[in-house]
Scaffold this motif. Structure first.
Motif, PDB file in Angstrom:
ATOM      1  N   LYS A   1      -1.690  -1.491   9.508  1.00 37.74           N
ATOM      2  CA  LYS A   1      -2.383  -0.468   8.733  1.00 37.74           C
ATOM      3  C   LYS A   1      -2.707  -0.952   7.325  1.00 37.74           C
ATOM      4  CE  LYS A   1      -0.778   3.503  11.264  1.00 37.74           C
ATOM      5  NZ  LYS A   1      -0.094   4.765  11.223  1.00 37.74           N
ATOM      6  N   PRO A   2      -3.910  -0.619   6.830  1.00 43.45           N
ATOM      7  CA  PRO A   2      -4.263  -1.040   5.469  1.00 43.45           C
ATOM      8  C   PRO A   2      -3.443  -0.305   4.418  1.00 43.45           C
ATOM      9  CG  PRO A   2      -6.053   0.206   6.485  1.00 43.45           C
ATOM     10  CD  PRO A   2      -4.960   0.089   7.497  1.00 43.45           C
ATOM     11  N   ASP A   3      -3.254  -0.963   3.272  1.00 42.18           N
ATOM     12  CA  ASP A   3      -2.519  -0.375   2.157  1.00 42.18           C
ATOM     13  C   ASP A   3      -3.454   0.463   1.310  1.00 42.18           C
ATOM     14  OD1 ASP A   3      -0.127  -1.662   2.782  1.00 42.18           O
ATOM     15  OD2 ASP A   3      -0.686  -3.446   1.640  1.00 42.18           O
ATOM     16  N   LYS A   4      -2.900   1.421   0.598  1.00 43.35           N
ATOM     17  CA  LYS A   4      -3.657   2.168  -0.397  1.00 43.35           C
ATOM     18  C   LYS A   4      -3.931   1.258  -1.581  1.00 43.35           C
ATOM     19  CE  LYS A   4      -4.220   6.651   0.400  1.00 43.35           C
ATOM     20  NZ  LYS A   4      -5.501   7.283   0.287  1.00 43.35           N
ATOM     21  N   LEU A   5      -5.108   1.355  -2.134  1.00 41.77           N
ATOM     22  CA  LEU A   5      -5.473   0.587  -3.319  1.00 41.77           C
ATOM     23  C   LEU A   5      -4.962   1.339  -4.530  1.00 41.77           C
ATOM     24  CD1 LEU A   5      -7.122  -1.818  -4.400  1.00 41.77           C
ATOM     25  CD2 LEU A   5      -9.084  -0.302  -4.474  1.00 41.77           C
ATOM     26  N   THR A   6      -4.163   0.671  -5.352  1.00 41.02           N
ATOM     27  CA  THR A   6      -3.596   1.292  -6.546  1.00 41.02           C
ATOM     28  C   THR A   6      -4.250   0.672  -7.768  1.00 41.02           C
ATOM     29  OG1 THR A   6      -1.493   1.562  -5.410  1.00 41.02           O
ATOM     30  CG2 THR A   6      -1.475   1.778  -7.803  1.00 41.02           C
ATOM     31  N   ILE A   7      -4.820   1.516  -8.601  1.00 43.01           N
ATOM     32  CA  ILE A   7      -5.485   1.048  -9.807  1.00 43.01           C
ATOM     33  C   ILE A   7      -4.771   1.647 -11.003  1.00 43.01           C
ATOM     34  CG2 ILE A   7      -7.629   1.041 -11.120  1.00 43.01           C
ATOM     35  CD1 ILE A   7      -9.098   1.414  -8.456  1.00 43.01           C
ATOM     36  N   ARG A   8      -4.426   0.792 -11.972  1.00 41.90           N
ATOM     37  CA  ARG A   8      -3.803   1.260 -13.209  1.00 41.90           C
ATOM     38  C   ARG A   8      -4.739   0.945 -14.355  1.00 41.90           C
ATOM     39  NH1 ARG A   8       1.279  -1.939 -14.071  1.00 41.90           N
ATOM     40  NH2 ARG A   8       0.021  -3.464 -13.034  1.00 41.90           N
ATOM     41  N   HIS A   9      -4.799   1.824 -15.297  1.00 43.23           N
ATOM     42  CA  HIS A   9      -5.556   1.587 -16.528  1.00 43.23           C
ATOM     43  C   HIS A   9      -4.550   1.199 -17.591  1.00 43.23           C
ATOM     44  CE1 HIS A   9      -9.098   3.324 -14.733  1.00 43.23           C
ATOM     45  NE2 HIS A   9      -8.403   4.389 -14.401  1.00 43.23           N
TER      46      HIS A   9
END
Length: 133
Positions: free
Chosen positions: A104-112
């Motif tokens: 299963k693909p991972d969730k993309l996590t974006i931090r600013h």
């Protein structure tokens, strides 16, 4: 079926294009499918090694045997059914965990980085302040 009528032109360096091709190929996806996954917040997983499928067949085989034992216990009352059912539950969870890790693909996590909440909302998609985990 979803229709995709809109087209996006994207210019990449040769190095970037090769990287995109490599990443997509490892996941057995086209360039477009790979990029759509990323746009939708998912990081595609690489195709699992062939041993994965062999391991999963073995685990399913063991699980099926445990299930048959549990059925026999329920019918005859010879063993502790609670323990066998707990083992079956653990086995199913292990199968799910392996599947989640490998396929299963991972969730993309974006931090600013270094921005207050108001500034984060105001950032546009071109921002160079994004960091990926």
């Amino acid at each position: 079926m979803r229709t995709r009528n809109e087209q996006v032109n994207l210019r990449l360096s040769l190095k970037e294009l090769r990287r995109l091709d490599t990443l997509a190929r490892r996941c057995n996806l086209t360039r477009s499918a790979y990029l759509r996954h990323l746009i939708n917040g998912m990081v595609p997983k690489e195709v699992p090694p062939t041993d994965y499928y062999r391991m999963m067949r073995e685990i399913h085989y063991v699980g099926n045997n445990l299930n048959q034992l549990a059925h026999r216990v329920h019918c005859t009352g010879e063993m502790d059914a609670v323990r066998i059912e707990a083992a079956i539950k653990e086995l199913r969870q292990a199968i799910q965990d392996i599947t989640n890790e490998i396929i299963k693909p991972d969730k993309l996590t974006i931090r600013h980085s270094g921005l207050d909440p108001e500034s984060r909302e105001m950032l546009d998609d071109d921002s160079e302040h994004w960091e990926f985990e």
